[in-house]
Design a protein around this motif. Structure first.
Motif, PDB file in Angstrom:
ATOM      1  N   LEU A 166       0.838  -0.727  -0.308  1.00  0.00           N
ATOM      2  CA  LEU A 166       0.036  -0.008   0.281  1.00  0.00           C
ATOM      3  C   LEU A 166       0.693   1.069  -0.415  1.00  0.00           C
ATOM      4  CD1 LEU A 166      -2.463  -1.281   2.481  1.00  0.00           C
ATOM      5  CD2 LEU A 166      -3.196  -0.837   0.281  1.00  0.00           C
ATOM      6  N   ASP A 223       0.983   3.981  -3.110  1.00  0.00           N
ATOM      7  CA  ASP A 223       0.702   5.598  -3.330  1.00  0.00           C
ATOM      8  C   ASP A 223       2.566   6.516  -3.582  1.00  0.00           C
ATOM      9  OD1 ASP A 223      -1.381   5.376  -1.556  1.00  0.00           O
ATOM     10  OD2 ASP A 223      -0.503   5.322   0.344  1.00  0.00           O
ATOM     11  N   VAL A 273      -5.413  -6.268   0.857  1.00  0.00           N
ATOM     12  CA  VAL A 273      -4.613  -5.015  -0.097  1.00  0.00           C
ATOM     13  C   VAL A 273      -5.762  -4.620  -1.214  1.00  0.00           C
ATOM     14  CG1 VAL A 273      -2.774  -4.582  -1.291  1.00  0.00           C
ATOM     15  CG2 VAL A 273      -2.314  -5.515   1.096  1.00  0.00           C
ATOM     16  N   GLU A 332      -8.329  -2.630  -0.010  1.00  0.00           N
ATOM     17  CA  GLU A 332      -7.971  -1.321   0.658  1.00  0.00           C
ATOM     18  C   GLU A 332      -7.822  -0.780  -0.447  1.00  0.00           C
ATOM     19  OE1 GLU A 332      -6.272   2.139   2.760  1.00  0.00           O
ATOM     20  OE2 GLU A 332      -7.950   0.148   3.689  1.00  0.00           O
ATOM     21  N   LEU A 333      -7.025  -0.892  -1.672  1.00  0.00           N
ATOM     22  CA  LEU A 333      -6.861  -0.454  -3.040  1.00  0.00           C
ATOM     23  C   LEU A 333      -7.904   0.223  -3.336  1.00  0.00           C
ATOM     24  CD1 LEU A 333      -4.315  -2.177  -4.600  1.00  0.00           C
ATOM     25  CD2 LEU A 333      -3.751  -0.247  -3.183  1.00  0.00           C
ATOM     26  N   SER A 356     -10.374   2.910  -0.882  1.00  0.00           N
ATOM     27  CA  SER A 356     -10.387   3.579  -0.116  1.00  0.00           C
ATOM     28  C   SER A 356      -9.845   5.456  -0.654  1.00  0.00           C
ATOM     29  CB  SER A 356      -8.026   3.848  -0.018  1.00  0.00           C
ATOM     30  OG  SER A 356      -7.846   4.834   0.625  1.00  0.00           O
ATOM     31  N   ARG A 402      -6.452   7.237  -1.506  1.00  0.00           N
ATOM     32  CA  ARG A 402      -5.058   7.791  -2.571  1.00  0.00           C
ATOM     33  C   ARG A 402      -6.029   7.718  -4.164  1.00  0.00           C
ATOM     34  NH1 ARG A 402      -5.085   3.103   0.175  1.00  0.00           N
ATOM     35  NH2 ARG A 402      -2.895   4.054   0.384  1.00  0.00           N
TER      36      ARG A 402
END
Length: 232
Positions: free
Chosen positions: A40, A44, A65, A68-69, A72, A75
């Motif tokens: 992660l 970024d 992961v 989250e990508l 989120s 980002r």
């Protein structure tokens, strides 16, 4: 160049996969991560267009992961596509990858050719998307072309693969499986009267398309032997 982040907890496997990526024109490995947290952070920092994501990681698993990508809002400019590469075969994991928006799912161990095909498919899709005008709505024909090309590419057989020969190799693999066994490329070559190189090409094709599985048999010295078994 399409920037790629390789994520795998095994240092040697990550090195091998990075080498595969480096052999495909138009792709560049910009980083290697061995944990979910590092993955992660490096997304970024490095802004890759594609992430090769393992499932088994020491902190966050690959599906976490991926979520989250995709989930989120922190980002928005770092939203890479994801190709899952894992030894995990259970349906819950595969479903989680599909629902999380993974482009594809390669089961380890896989060949260079299998990864190369997926990278080339991604490059073609990437180029088509880049060619669309960004200041106007997409027409239905543009959308059909994008999704149609992706599905056709994913199912396209390797160059030089003959249907009749594939049927012979499939029959031999099925017979071995029904007897509770598996085959090496050399054993398949003897049974099919093909060269060892040709037999392995067909066996790898079945493994890459999910119709056969590969396991490694380790001996005393040298490289492990690849054994193939037809999946029911």
């Amino acid at each position: 160049m399409i920037k790629v982040l390789v994520v795998d907890d095994d240092f040697m496997v990550a090195k091998i996969h990075s080498g595969y990526v480096a052999r495909v024109p138009g792709f560049e490995v910009v980083g290697i991560a061995h944990t979910g947290g590092d993955a992660l952070r490096m997304v970024d920092e490095l802004r890759p267009e594609l992430v090769l994501l393992d499932i088994y990681l020491p902190d966050l698993d690959g599906l976490a992961v991926l979520r989250e990508l995709r989930g989120s809002t922190a980002r928005p400019s770092a939203d890479p596509d994801v190709l899952v590469i894992s030894a995990a075969r259970d349906l819950d994991t595969v479903r989680g990858a599909v629902r999380g928006g993974a482009l594809h799912y390669l089961i380890k161990p896989f060949s260079y050719e299998a990864l190369r095909d997926q990278l080339e498919h991604f490059r073609a899709l990437h180029q088509r998307l880049s060619a669309l005008p960004g200041d106007s709505p997409a027409a239905q024909q543009d959308v059909d072309q994008l999704f149609g090309s992706r599905s056709r590419a994913a199912s396209a057989p390797p160059k030089g693969l003959a249907t009749e020969t594939a049927e012979v190799v499939e029959r031999i693999l099925r017979q071995a499986g029904e007897a509770g066994g598996d085959l090496s490329a050399a054993e398949c070559a003897d049974a099919s009267e093909l060269s060892r190189v040709s037999a392995r090409k067909y066996l790898e094709h079945f493994a890459d398309t999910g119709r056969a599985e590969v396991r490694l048999r380790y001996g005393g010295t040298g490289r492990p032997e690849r054994r193939y078994r037809w999946l029911p």
